[in-house]
Design an enzyme around this catalytic site. Structure first.
Site, PDB file in Angstrom:
ATOM      1  N   PHE A   1     -26.270  -2.559   6.549  1.00 32.00           N
ATOM      2  CA  PHE A   1     -26.084  -3.126   5.212  1.00 32.00           C
ATOM      3  C   PHE A   1     -25.716  -4.616   5.242  1.00 32.00           C
ATOM      4  O   PHE A   1     -25.483  -5.219   4.190  1.00 32.00           O
ATOM      5  CB  PHE A   1     -25.016  -2.338   4.437  1.00 32.00           C
ATOM      6  CG  PHE A   1     -23.652  -2.282   5.091  1.00 32.00           C
ATOM      7  CD1 PHE A   1     -22.737  -3.312   4.935  1.00 32.00           C
ATOM      8  CD2 PHE A   1     -23.277  -1.180   5.852  1.00 32.00           C
ATOM      9  CE1 PHE A   1     -21.483  -3.266   5.528  1.00 32.00           C
ATOM     10  CE2 PHE A   1     -22.025  -1.111   6.456  1.00 32.00           C
ATOM     11  CZ  PHE A   1     -21.127  -2.160   6.287  1.00 32.00           C
TER      12      PHE A   1
ATOM     13  N   HIS B   1     -12.293  -6.846  -2.617  1.00 36.18           N
ATOM     14  CA  HIS B   1     -12.043  -6.807  -1.173  1.00 36.18           C
ATOM     15  C   HIS B   1     -10.539  -6.836  -0.950  1.00 36.18           C
ATOM     16  O   HIS B   1      -9.808  -7.498  -1.685  1.00 36.18           O
ATOM     17  CB  HIS B   1     -12.661  -8.046  -0.505  1.00 36.18           C
ATOM     18  CG  HIS B   1     -12.196  -8.248   0.918  1.00 36.18           C
ATOM     19  ND1 HIS B   1     -12.795  -7.623   1.981  1.00 36.18           N
ATOM     20  CD2 HIS B   1     -11.158  -8.985   1.431  1.00 36.18           C
ATOM     21  CE1 HIS B   1     -12.163  -7.969   3.103  1.00 36.18           C
ATOM     22  NE2 HIS B   1     -11.173  -8.789   2.791  1.00 36.18           N
TER      23      HIS B   1
ATOM     24  N   LYS C   1     -15.130  -9.410  -6.441  1.00 36.24           N
ATOM     25  CA  LYS C   1     -16.518  -9.593  -6.002  1.00 36.24           C
ATOM     26  C   LYS C   1     -17.448  -9.963  -7.163  1.00 36.24           C
ATOM     27  O   LYS C   1     -17.095  -9.798  -8.336  1.00 36.24           O
ATOM     28  CB  LYS C   1     -16.989  -8.310  -5.309  1.00 36.24           C
ATOM     29  CG  LYS C   1     -16.182  -8.011  -4.029  1.00 36.24           C
ATOM     30  CD  LYS C   1     -16.786  -6.855  -3.242  1.00 36.24           C
ATOM     31  CE  LYS C   1     -15.974  -6.585  -1.972  1.00 36.24           C
ATOM     32  NZ  LYS C   1     -16.604  -5.549  -1.100  1.00 36.24           N
TER      33      LYS C   1
ATOM     34  N   ASN D   1     -18.375  -2.846  -4.893  1.00 40.24           N
ATOM     35  CA  ASN D   1     -17.146  -2.089  -5.123  1.00 40.24           C
ATOM     36  C   ASN D   1     -15.999  -2.945  -5.646  1.00 40.24           C
ATOM     37  O   ASN D   1     -14.827  -2.612  -5.454  1.00 40.24           O
ATOM     38  CB  ASN D   1     -16.765  -1.293  -3.871  1.00 40.24           C
ATOM     39  CG  ASN D   1     -16.555  -2.185  -2.664  1.00 40.24           C
ATOM     40  OD1 ASN D   1     -16.679  -3.397  -2.765  1.00 40.24           O
ATOM     41  ND2 ASN D   1     -16.228  -1.588  -1.536  1.00 40.24           N
TER      42      ASN D   1
ATOM     43  N   ARG E   1      -4.417  -1.962  -0.161  1.00 44.66           N
ATOM     44  CA  ARG E   1      -5.495  -0.994   0.110  1.00 44.66           C
ATOM     45  C   ARG E   1      -5.290   0.271  -0.742  1.00 44.66           C
ATOM     46  O   ARG E   1      -6.262   0.873  -1.199  1.00 44.66           O
ATOM     47  CB  ARG E   1      -5.564  -0.638   1.599  1.00 44.66           C
ATOM     48  CG  ARG E   1      -5.936  -1.790   2.536  1.00 44.66           C
ATOM     49  CD  ARG E   1      -7.389  -2.213   2.540  1.00 44.66           C
ATOM     50  NE  ARG E   1      -8.329  -1.202   2.938  1.00 44.66           N
ATOM     51  CZ  ARG E   1      -9.585  -1.466   3.344  1.00 44.66           C
ATOM     52  NH1 ARG E   1     -10.019  -2.734   3.431  1.00 44.66           N
ATOM     53  NH2 ARG E   1     -10.407  -0.509   3.641  1.00 44.66           N
TER      54      ARG E   1
ATOM     55  N   ARG F   1     -11.067   0.187  -7.485  1.00 37.80           N
ATOM     56  CA  ARG F   1     -12.466   0.511  -7.198  1.00 37.80           C
ATOM     57  C   ARG F   1     -12.955   1.686  -8.025  1.00 37.80           C
ATOM     58  O   ARG F   1     -14.102   1.699  -8.485  1.00 37.80           O
ATOM     59  CB  ARG F   1     -12.642   0.748  -5.693  1.00 37.80           C
ATOM     60  CG  ARG F   1     -12.679  -0.557  -4.905  1.00 37.80           C
ATOM     61  CD  ARG F   1     -12.610  -0.342  -3.426  1.00 37.80           C
ATOM     62  NE  ARG F   1     -12.992  -1.538  -2.671  1.00 37.80           N
ATOM     63  CZ  ARG F   1     -12.817  -1.659  -1.359  1.00 37.80           C
ATOM     64  NH1 ARG F   1     -12.269  -0.685  -0.659  1.00 37.80           N
ATOM     65  NH2 ARG F   1     -13.181  -2.768  -0.735  1.00 37.80           N
TER      66      ARG F   1
ATOM     67  N   TYR G   1     -18.079 -11.947   6.910  1.00 40.09           N
ATOM     68  CA  TYR G   1     -18.355 -10.545   7.248  1.00 40.09           C
ATOM     69  C   TYR G   1     -18.936 -10.387   8.652  1.00 40.09           C
ATOM     70  O   TYR G   1     -19.590  -9.374   8.940  1.00 40.09           O
ATOM     71  CB  TYR G   1     -19.294  -9.930   6.210  1.00 40.09           C
ATOM     72  CG  TYR G   1     -18.592  -9.533   4.922  1.00 40.09           C
ATOM     73  CD1 TYR G   1     -17.627  -8.511   4.907  1.00 40.09           C
ATOM     74  CD2 TYR G   1     -18.875 -10.158   3.715  1.00 40.09           C
ATOM     75  CE1 TYR G   1     -16.982  -8.137   3.738  1.00 40.09           C
ATOM     76  CE2 TYR G   1     -18.240  -9.782   2.532  1.00 40.09           C
ATOM     77  CZ  TYR G   1     -17.290  -8.776   2.557  1.00 40.09           C
ATOM     78  OH  TYR G   1     -16.655  -8.402   1.388  1.00 40.09           O
TER      79      TYR G   1
ATOM     80  N   THR H   1     -13.337   2.580   0.154  1.00 42.02           N
ATOM     81  CA  THR H   1     -14.505   1.690   0.136  1.00 42.02           C
ATOM     82  C   THR H   1     -15.600   2.221  -0.790  1.00 42.02           C
ATOM     83  O   THR H   1     -16.168   1.484  -1.594  1.00 42.02           O
ATOM     84  CB  THR H   1     -15.080   1.556   1.569  1.00 42.02           C
ATOM     85  OG1 THR H   1     -14.027   1.159   2.444  1.00 42.02           O
ATOM     86  CG2 THR H   1     -16.220   0.555   1.614  1.00 42.02           C
TER      87      THR H   1
ATOM     88  N   GLU I   1      -8.459 -14.296   7.057  1.00 35.94           N
ATOM     89  CA  GLU I   1      -9.163 -14.416   5.775  1.00 35.94           C
ATOM     90  C   GLU I   1      -8.487 -15.431   4.856  1.00 35.94           C
ATOM     91  O   GLU I   1      -9.169 -16.199   4.163  1.00 35.94           O
ATOM     92  CB  GLU I   1      -9.275 -13.036   5.123  1.00 35.94           C
ATOM     93  CG  GLU I   1     -10.209 -12.119   5.930  1.00 35.94           C
ATOM     94  CD  GLU I   1     -10.183 -10.659   5.517  1.00 35.94           C
ATOM     95  OE1 GLU I   1     -10.920  -9.862   6.134  1.00 35.94           O
ATOM     96  OE2 GLU I   1      -9.437 -10.291   4.573  1.00 35.94           O
TER      97      GLU I   1
HETATM   98  P1  IDP Z   1     -13.680  -2.313   3.017  1.00 39.93           P
HETATM   99  O1  IDP Z   1     -14.151  -3.399   2.057  1.00 39.93           O
HETATM  100  O2  IDP Z   1     -13.113  -1.131   2.290  1.00 39.93           O
HETATM  101  O3  IDP Z   1     -12.763  -2.840   4.088  1.00 39.93           O
HETATM  102  P2  IDP Z   1     -15.789  -2.281   5.022  1.00 39.93           P
HETATM  103  O4  IDP Z   1     -16.178  -1.096   5.824  1.00 39.93           O
HETATM  104  O5  IDP Z   1     -15.021  -3.369   5.714  1.00 39.93           O
HETATM  105  O6  IDP Z   1     -14.995  -1.750   3.745  1.00 39.93           O
HETATM  106  O7  IDP Z   1     -17.114  -2.888   4.396  1.00 39.93           O
HETATM  107  C1  IDP Z   1     -17.125  -4.178   3.819  1.00 39.93           C
HETATM  108  C2  IDP Z   1     -17.915  -4.119   2.536  1.00 39.93           C
HETATM  109  O8  IDP Z   1     -19.282  -3.851   2.849  1.00 39.93           O
HETATM  110  C3  IDP Z   1     -17.526  -2.997   1.562  1.00 39.93           C
HETATM  111  O9  IDP Z   1     -16.430  -3.328   0.748  1.00 39.93           O
HETATM  112  C4  IDP Z   1     -18.789  -2.823   0.761  1.00 39.93           C
HETATM  113  O10 IDP Z   1     -18.940  -3.857  -0.214  1.00 39.93           O
HETATM  114  C5  IDP Z   1     -19.865  -3.042   1.825  1.00 39.93           C
HETATM  115  N1  IDP Z   1     -20.283  -1.778   2.456  1.00 39.93           N
HETATM  116  C6  IDP Z   1     -19.592  -1.022   3.336  1.00 39.93           C
HETATM  117  N2  IDP Z   1     -20.314   0.054   3.738  1.00 39.93           N
HETATM  118  C7  IDP Z   1     -21.497  -0.046   3.099  1.00 39.93           C
HETATM  119  C8  IDP Z   1     -22.690   0.764   3.110  1.00 39.93           C
HETATM  120  O11 IDP Z   1     -22.791   1.786   3.795  1.00 39.93           O
HETATM  121  N3  IDP Z   1     -23.713   0.333   2.306  1.00 39.93           N
HETATM  122  C9  IDP Z   1     -23.634  -0.803   1.544  1.00 39.93           C
HETATM  123  N4  IDP Z   1     -22.542  -1.590   1.524  1.00 39.93           N
HETATM  124  C10 IDP Z   1     -21.491  -1.215   2.287  1.00 39.93           C
HETATM  125 MG    MG Z   2     -13.114  -4.208   5.573  1.00 42.34          MG
END
Ligand code: IDP
Ligand code: MG
Length: 140
Positions: A59, A117, A11, A114, A87, A104, A51, A93, A128
């Protein structure tokens, strides 16, 4: 694709701060092979599309702004049970909940920023990979 491939992004926060090399080293050391890779910058509409599953989350607009804010490295990675193994390597996350030694935990600066992805299912991995790569850009 059959479970041997996943899709990853380094990222903008991690690319911007020079973590591309260290992240790639961890991916390599964990036994993943790079089947495709390039550095790009997503447009706002590409990030919205990528997304789309999160479009109703609070968010979403902030995430789209962040993910289109600078260059990213997109990759197709090959490994047995690639989605789940990757993962595990990246961790939770929210970096506050990520296991020690995960990408992460080491490189995230916040829940949003974070660092990486990783696809969450084989079905999404296929979507993807196809989102970013043509067949001619894949090598394994
Ligand atoms: P993942 O990347 O672990 O699959 P997802 O729930 O799919 O997590 O969320 C996608 C991305 O959105 C996360 O990697 C993170 O960058 C961002 N994200 C997820 N939850 C939040 C939040 O509560 N606040 C801000 N950003 C978030
Ligand atoms: Mg995800």
């Amino acid at each position: 694709m059959n479970g041997n491939y996943t899709f990853s992004i380094i990222k903008p926060n991690a690319v911007r701060t020079g973590k591309t090399g260290p992240v790639l080293a961890m991916i390599n050391e964990a036994g993943f092979e790079i089947a495709a890779m390039k550095m790009i910058r997503m447009s706002v509409s590409q990030a919205e599309n990528f997304y789309a599953v999160h479009k109703d989350k609070p968010f979403f607009s902030s995430l789209v702004e962040f993910m289109s804010s600078g260059p990213i490295v997109v990759m197709i990675l090959k490994h047995t049970d690639a989605v789940d193994e990757f993962r595990k390597l990246i961790g939770a996350t929210d970096p506050a909940n990520a296991e020690p030694g995960t990408i992460r935990k080491l490189f995230a600066v916040s829940l949003q920023m974070n660092a990486v992805h990783g696809s969450d299912s084989d079905e999404n991995a296929i979507r993807e990979c196809d989102f970013f790569f043509t067949p001619e850009e894949r090598f394994l």
